[in-house]
Design an enzyme around this catalytic site. Structure first.
Site, short mmCIF file in Angstrom:
data_model
loop_
_atom_site.label_atom_id
_atom_site.label_comp_id
_atom_site.label_asym_id
_atom_site.label_seq_id
_atom_site.Cartn_x
_atom_site.Cartn_y
_atom_site.Cartn_z
N PHE A 128 0.87 -1.17 0.00
CA PHE A 128 0.00 0.00 0.00
C PHE A 128 0.91 1.23 0.00
CE2 PHE A 128 -2.78 3.26 1.76
CZ PHE A 128 -3.89 3.08 0.96
N TYR A 225 -10.06 0.68 11.65
CA TYR A 225 -11.33 1.03 11.00
C TYR A 225 -11.76 0.02 9.95
CZ TYR A 225 -8.01 3.20 7.70
OH TYR A 225 -6.97 3.45 6.84
N LYS A 226 -10.96 -1.01 9.71
CA LYS A 226 -11.34 -2.04 8.74
C LYS A 226 -12.08 -3.16 9.47
CE LYS A 226 -7.77 -1.14 5.24
NZ LYS A 226 -7.10 0.05 5.77
N ARG A 374 -12.06 -5.71 -5.66
CA ARG A 374 -11.67 -6.27 -4.37
C ARG A 374 -12.91 -6.46 -3.50
NH1 ARG A 374 -7.69 -3.21 -0.17
NH2 ARG A 374 -9.57 -1.93 -0.05
#
Length: 415
Positions: A128, A225-226, A374
């Site tokens: 990322f 937060y995922k 995704r």
């Protein structure tokens, strides 16, 4: 999973699912299939309750007294231990604070300070981007330092690790493909060459069991937060093995990391242990939302979570490849479930348009340039029937060419 089930078999899988009751504790819009928990997790009723209490009572009524009466000041450490339990870290080694990017910066500097005779950072060219950007930023502040990238300087990260390497920064699960790395093996490889390792757990924490202590990991960072469902922009976390605590030095020496923050001394003295990674005043309302989100995790068996995750992703792959055959989809994620996180990615030349058509039909996944669709599978609130219905809609969009509608080609600012 090899045989193609029918819908009755899928419904039976939901009926037998031990995690199914947890779904009712999340706020899921009706008629929406949410397969983007690997970008932003769903809100829980407990998180909303904590937000209301913190805002209306603690801030609204008690005001500044709540730093003491509501335990605001110690929340980064308290929540750090709760996150630590989910990633295999004993108490006192994890703190919730700041953002993933900031914590990467702190961890890289701390690792390099522990290896002062070495000057190389190794990371993934396919990481990322923020991981690479922060590594570039650290290199820019340290004369003589350099960066090696997997996929650019060598095909495999292991080939880049030698006696010049101070630290390896690596993702446990690749954000685009969902590929899962062998944490213990790569950590051992780095240690055999005298290097330290920082594991990025953004797509791991809350998705599968992790054993940071058992794998002798040095440092780890991740977001909440995922899969942990802490809310948009929820604070990140950073882990440092206790054996490194005495030598931790990092450049963001803000007052919350001071040994005596309320003494208001002129010179900085680092606090003890993991507190050294704290910097400035933390966002209390966001921390309280995370506190509510973590309440659910106290009831979750991580082995059961992983088992369901693999069954969900296996089912999705099987159904897509059977029902959507001939429409140009190519599996980008590892087929071997042992090498896969809790997401599945497919490539297609028109992935963006197809994803927008899915979203318009109530199936929310996401697109990653240049050609990746995704899909994230959060076992706490995604069921097997959700997978079945999502694939039915995907097949219809591909078969009818609905994705060719011109409106689906318009690129949003946030994609």
């Amino acid at each position: 999973m090899t045989a193609l089930p029918d819908f009755a078999a899928v419904e039976a899988m939901d009926a037998a699912d031990a995690l199914r009751p947890l779904r009712d504790r999340f706020i899921l819009p009706p008629d929406l299939i949410y397969l983007d928990g690997n970008s932003l997790g769903v809100a829980s009723t407990a998180a909303f309750a904590e937000l209301r209490r913190a805002a209306e009572e603690e801030w609204g009524r008690d005001l500044i007294r709540s730093w003491n009466t509501a335990g605001w000041f110690d929340m980064p450490l308290d929540l750090g231990d709760r996150v630590g339990r989910l990633v295999g870290a004993a108490a006192g080694q994890t703190v919730v604070c700041d953002t993933t990017s900031i914590n990467i910066y702190k961890a890289l500097h701390a690792a390099m300070a522990l290896r002062p005779d070495r000057s190389v950072i190794v990371t993934e060219g396919g990481s990322f981007p923020t991981d690479i950007y922060m590594a570039e930023g650290v290199v820019a502040t340290r004369p003589g330092a350099s960066l090696r990238l997997e996929g650019i300087d060598a095909p495999a990260i292991e080939a880049l690790i030698d006696g010049d390497v101070a630290v390896v920064l690596v993702n446990h699960v690749n954000y685009k493909t969902g590929e899962l790395r062998d944490m213990a093996a790569l950590t051992r490889k780095a240690h055999d060459n005298g290097a330290l390792v920082i594991w990025d757990l953004c797509h791991t924490a809350g998705a599968l069991p992790v054993d940071l202590d058992g794998a002798s990991v040095d440092f780890a960072v991740g977001c909440t937060y995922k899969y942990l469902n802490g809310g948009p922009g929820a604070p990140a976390f950073i882990y440092a093995a206790a054996r490194h605590h005495g030598g931790i030095r990092q450049p963001l020496t803000g007052w919350w990391g001071h040994a005596r923050p309320f003494a208001f001394e002129t010179r900085y003295t680092a606090g003890e242990g993991i507190r050294r990674f704290l910097c400035g005043t933390q966002p209390i309302l966001s921390l309280r939302a995370l506190k509510g989100a973590l309440d659910i995790w106290d009831e979750v068996d991580m082995a059961a979570l992983r088992e369901k995750s693999l069954r969900l992703t296996d089912l999705f792959i099987t159904l897509v490849e059977e029902k959507c055959a001939g429409h140009g989809l190519e599996l980008e994620s590892p087929r071997d479930p042992a090498r896969r996180g809790s997401q599945v990615s497919f490539r297609h030349p028109n992935s963006y348009e197809i994803m927008q058509a899915l979203i318009a039909r109530g199936v929310i996944g996401d697109f990653r340039a240049p050609s990746t669709m995704r899909f994230g599978f959060t076992p706490l609130y995604i069921g097997y029937a959700d997978v079945w219905r999502a694939v039915e809609i995907l097949e219809d969009i591909l078969r009818t060419g609905a994705w060719r509608d011109a409106r689906f080609a318009v690129r949003a600012a946030v994609t």
